[in-house]
Scaffold this motif. Structure first.
Motif, PDB file in Angstrom:
ATOM      1  N   ALA A   1       0.673  -1.392  -0.189  1.00  0.00           N
ATOM      2  CA  ALA A   1      -0.109   0.773   0.063  1.00  0.00           C
ATOM      3  C   ALA A   1       0.878   1.466   0.476  1.00  0.00           C
ATOM      4  O   ALA A   1       0.347   2.247  -0.529  1.00  0.00           O
TER       5      ALA A   1
ATOM      6  N   ALA B   1      -3.658   2.661  -2.402  1.00  0.00           N
ATOM      7  CA  ALA B   1      -4.349   1.753  -2.738  1.00  0.00           C
ATOM      8  C   ALA B   1      -3.705   0.272  -3.270  1.00  0.00           C
ATOM      9  O   ALA B   1      -2.291   0.222  -3.700  1.00  0.00           O
TER      10      ALA B   1
ATOM     11  N   THR C   1     -11.302  -5.974  -3.285  1.00  0.00           N
ATOM     12  CA  THR C   1      -9.974  -4.820  -2.734  1.00  0.00           C
ATOM     13  C   THR C   1      -9.855  -3.553  -3.346  1.00  0.00           C
ATOM     14  O   THR C   1      -9.761  -2.786  -2.961  1.00  0.00           O
ATOM     15  N   GLU C   2     -11.178  -3.363  -4.067  1.00  0.00           N
ATOM     16  CA  GLU C   2     -11.927  -1.636  -4.632  1.00  0.00           C
ATOM     17  C   GLU C   2     -12.655  -1.585  -3.290  1.00  0.00           C
ATOM     18  O   GLU C   2     -12.350  -0.220  -2.464  1.00  0.00           O
TER      19      GLU C   2
ATOM     20  N   ASN D   1     -11.000  -1.464  -0.210  1.00  0.00           N
ATOM     21  CA  ASN D   1      -9.273   0.248  -0.391  1.00  0.00           C
ATOM     22  C   ASN D   1      -9.932   1.353  -0.031  1.00  0.00           C
ATOM     23  O   ASN D   1      -9.551   2.195   1.214  1.00  0.00           O
ATOM     24  N   ARG D   2     -11.458   1.367  -0.020  1.00  0.00           N
ATOM     25  CA  ARG D   2     -12.092   2.654   0.299  1.00  0.00           C
ATOM     26  C   ARG D   2     -12.559   2.182   1.544  1.00  0.00           C
ATOM     27  O   ARG D   2     -12.421   3.641   2.928  1.00  0.00           O
TER      28      ARG D   2
ATOM     29  N   GLN E   1      -9.007   3.500   3.459  1.00  0.00           N
ATOM     30  CA  GLN E   1      -9.164   5.392   3.253  1.00  0.00           C
ATOM     31  C   GLN E   1     -10.141   6.134   4.497  1.00  0.00           C
ATOM     32  O   GLN E   1      -9.869   6.840   4.733  1.00  0.00           O
TER      33      GLN E   1
END
Length: 233
Positions: free
Chosen positions: A142, A150, A201-202, A205-206, A209
């Motif tokens: 990351a 990300a 994965t998407e 990451n969200r 974050q």
């Protein structure tokens, strides 16, 4: 040859809200992303990486010499936020998983996968794969990615020791995984791997974050709280 992608799927952590999926798919999602294990794994990963990060901060080390309870207070504060964030994200996590599986598998096929995951072998496989994740590799990947720190699907797969995880199973369990993987439902389930990994994965990451600044704020407040009584004295 297909056992590794199947095993890798147990690490799903997507978090986007979608409409409620059919009950069978929801049952699959809750089994596939168990609440207690998901929250516990997230907290354990946070504590491990936060401890590593704090050890590399000379200023924090100097403060800790003055305030011996500082590290424990800071880690506990951050961990509370991690638990709250992941727990509150579980309903949408389950919805995302359920929606993807509803689209890719018929209800009867979902039930076959549920039966496998509920079996002793399915449970052992999920636990072994979760324990095979190298959170240090994930954190390093990351940080190395200039795009908002990300992760990529490749980095997630690279953090898993799937071979080692399968090695933790008994020969009989390995054979059961192989047998399920070659069934029509098992093969169809594995065809969902690219879509699931991309979504996982998407959404991970969200979630990360969104969580990170809240964790940082909580840790900062804990540091100030620990230092305040000493200053008054």
């Amino acid at each position: 040859m297909m056992r590794a992608p199947l095993a890798a799927l147990v690490l799903a952590l997507p978090a986007a809200a979608l409409a409620q999926a059919p009950s069978t798919a929801q049952e699959f999602a809750r089994l596939y992303v168990p609440a207690d294990a998901t929250v516990a794994d997230a907290e354990a990963a946070f504590r491990k990486e936060a401890t590593r990060a704090l050890a590399g901060e000379p200023q924090f080390t100097a403060m800790e010499a003055r305030y011996p309870q500082l590290r424990e207070a800071v880690l506990n504060a951050g961990a509370r936020v991690v638990r709250q964030q992941y727990a509150s994200g579980l309903p949408t996590i389950h919805n995302r998983v359920a929606a993807l599986v509803s689209k890719g598998l018929a209800t009867a096929e979902q039930q076959e996968v549920i039966a496998f995951l509920r079996s002793g072998t399915g449970q052992a496989m999920q636990q072994a794969v979760r324990h095979s994740v190298d959170t240090g590799k994930l954190a390093d990947a990351a940080r190395a990615n200039p795009k908002a720190q990300a992760l990529t699907p490749a980095a997630v797969m690279g953090s898993m020791d799937v071979v080692g995880a399968m090695g933790a199973l008994t020969p009989e369990q390995v054979q059961e995984v192989a047998t399920f993987s070659t069934t029509p439902t098992g093969r169809k389930f594995q065809q969902l791997v690219p879509q699931l990994m991309a979504a996982i994965t998407e959404e991970t990451n969200r979630l990360v974050q969104d969580t990170a600044p809240k964790v940082q704020q909580a840790m900062l407040m804990a540091m100030r709280s620990q230092a305040a009584p000493a200053r008054k004295e």
